[in-house]
Design an enzyme around this catalytic site. Structure first.
Site, mmCIF file in Angstrom:
data_model
loop_
_atom_site.group_PDB
_atom_site.id
_atom_site.type_symbol
_atom_site.label_atom_id
_atom_site.label_comp_id
_atom_site.label_asym_id
_atom_site.label_seq_id
_atom_site.Cartn_x
_atom_site.Cartn_y
_atom_site.Cartn_z
ATOM 1 N N LYS A 1 0.808 -1.222 0.000
ATOM 2 C CA LYS A 1 0.000 0.000 0.000
ATOM 3 C C LYS A 1 0.843 1.276 0.000
ATOM 4 O O LYS A 1 2.021 1.271 0.345
ATOM 5 C CB LYS A 1 -0.985 -0.006 1.175
ATOM 6 C CG LYS A 1 -2.197 -0.903 0.862
ATOM 7 C CD LYS A 1 -3.289 -0.836 1.895
ATOM 8 C CE LYS A 1 -4.428 -1.778 1.469
ATOM 9 N NZ LYS A 1 -5.460 -1.900 2.507
ATOM 10 N N ARG B 1 -3.437 -9.843 5.212
ATOM 11 C CA ARG B 1 -3.892 -9.944 3.823
ATOM 12 C C ARG B 1 -2.756 -9.453 2.938
ATOM 13 O O ARG B 1 -2.392 -8.273 3.000
ATOM 14 C CB ARG B 1 -5.141 -9.078 3.656
ATOM 15 C CG ARG B 1 -5.780 -9.124 2.273
ATOM 16 C CD ARG B 1 -7.031 -8.243 2.245
ATOM 17 N NE ARG B 1 -7.653 -8.203 0.926
ATOM 18 C CZ ARG B 1 -7.260 -7.400 -0.052
ATOM 19 N NH1 ARG B 1 -6.257 -6.583 0.124
ATOM 20 N NH2 ARG B 1 -7.884 -7.430 -1.221
HETATM 21 C C1 7PM Z 1 -6.047 -0.125 -4.921
HETATM 22 C C2 7PM Z 1 -5.724 0.281 -3.623
HETATM 23 C C3 7PM Z 1 -6.578 -1.370 -5.151
HETATM 24 C C4 7PM Z 1 -5.945 -0.554 -2.578
HETATM 25 C C5 7PM Z 1 -6.778 -2.216 -4.107
HETATM 26 C C6 7PM Z 1 -6.463 -1.792 -2.828
HETATM 27 C C7 7PM Z 1 -8.211 -4.312 2.021
HETATM 28 C C8 7PM Z 1 -9.278 -5.086 1.583
HETATM 29 C C9 7PM Z 1 -8.389 -4.044 -0.090
HETATM 30 C C10 7PM Z 1 -7.902 -4.297 3.409
HETATM 31 C C11 7PM Z 1 -9.734 -5.814 3.690
HETATM 32 C C12 7PM Z 1 -5.489 -3.706 -1.724
HETATM 33 C C13 7PM Z 1 -6.618 -2.689 -1.676
HETATM 34 N N1 7PM Z 1 -7.653 -3.685 0.958
HETATM 35 N N2 7PM Z 1 -10.034 -5.838 2.396
HETATM 36 N N3 7PM Z 1 -9.380 -4.905 0.256
HETATM 37 N N4 7PM Z 1 -8.711 -5.072 4.199
HETATM 38 N N5 7PM Z 1 -10.469 -6.547 4.547
HETATM 39 O O1 7PM Z 1 -4.349 -3.281 -1.448
HETATM 40 O O2 7PM Z 1 -6.996 -3.606 3.905
HETATM 41 O O3 7PM Z 1 -5.711 -4.852 -2.057
HETATM 42 S S1 7PM Z 1 -8.188 -3.473 -1.692
#
Ligand code: 7PM
Length: 273
Positions: A211, A245
């Site tokens: 991130k 995750r």
């Molecule tokens: C762009 C930026 C695309 C961030 C996708 C993301 C989380 C999640 C995501 C989290 C839970 C990524 C994120 N982040 N579900 N879904 N917790 N529970 O980095 O932090 O995958 S999407």
């Protein structure tokens, strides 16, 4: 003994998926990626069909079902791993669980119409994530009085709503939602509060892999954040996170094995709680 932290591998099925550049958009490569993650030790595979990236718009139920259901079916059939469906839509939750998904990961914390009732009916664990605003605008000007208090209050309120709807406490997982309507400073304060968030007894899920906050701390582009992601995953585990995750499953599993073997409960409880 503190239970080992479990690893959730991220499988994205969206063509514009963050950092994998649509590499796994195609169903076969998605399946291969999932099998690989399970082989190297993923406990859960998180499958989503609607991009939650900052600035993104919405995807129709039909489109989301189309992207996610065939992938869930094949991952369940080929791996037998626990599959989590990353969705906010009750129709997608129902179809996903019908196809073998055993967990719901909802970045809207079951606040969308019909989601809470559906999740209760499906009898699977739910992950409730905090987000300020909507993906489209959440990073424009995130503002809090006290970010730790506000996120914690929100998660506890949603957990209460779940219990009132008939979801037992044992099926509730909470997640502060790193990067979802948060500045770097907010993310840092929240990360340092993981031990406090763990005190409520709900398993805590931490998603910081690759991130922007790690980019800000290291100056590295998204493709070069593996070491930063590993450091954060280990610190999350030490802070009491039940699930991390991540994108880089093999490396995270190794790092957690070393952490689990070399740490003691004292190492862990030396974290202020
Ligand atoms: C762009 C930026 C695309 C961030 C996708 C993301 C989380 C999640 C995501 C989290 C839970 C990524 C994120 N982040 N579900 N879904 N917790 N529970 O980095 O932090 O995958 S999407």
């Amino acid at each position: 003994m503190t239970p080992a932290t479990r690893v959730m591998g991220i499988l994205n099925t969206t063509p514009d998926s963050f950092s994998d550049g649509g590499l796994w958009a195609d169903r076969d490569s998605a399946l291969r990626h999932a099998v690989e993650m399970v082989e190297v030790g993923a406990d859960i595979i998180d499958i989503g069909g609607a991009s939650t990236r900052p600035g993104s718009g919405s995807v129709s139920v039909h489109e989301e079902l189309d992207r996610v259901i065939p992938v869930i079916e094949s991952v369940v059939a080929e791996t037998g791993a626990q599959v989590s469906v990353d969705t906010s839509k009750p129709e997608v939750m129902a179809a996903a669980v019908e196809s073998g998904a055993g967990m719901i990961n909802d970045v809207f914390a079951l606040q969308q119409r019909g989601a809470l009732t559906m999740a209760a009916k499906l009898s699977v664990p739910v992950c409730l994530m905090h987000m300020q605003g909507k993906p489209r605008d959440m990073q424009l000007d995130p503002t809090y009085g006290d970010v730790v208090v506000e996120v914690e209050d929100f998660l506890l309120q949603r957990a209460e709503a779940c219990k009132s709807a008939g979801i037992p406490a044992e099926r509730i997982i909470i997640d502060p939602g790193f990067g979802f309507g948060k500045t770097l400073e907010h993310n840092i304060r929240l990360f340092r509060s993981i031990p406090r968030l763990c005190r409520h007894g709900y398993p805590v899920l931490v998603g910081v892999s690759r991130k922007a906050m790690l980019g800000a701390l290291t100056g590295k582009a998204v493709g070069e954040r593996k070491a930063a992601s590993l450091a954060a995953a280990i610190l999350a585990a030490q802070s009491g996170a039940a699930i991390v995750r991540v994108h880089d499953v093999a490396e995270t599993v190794d790092a957690l094995k070393v952490f689990d073997s070399l740490s003691t409960d004292e190492t862990r409880s030396s974290m202020k709680r």
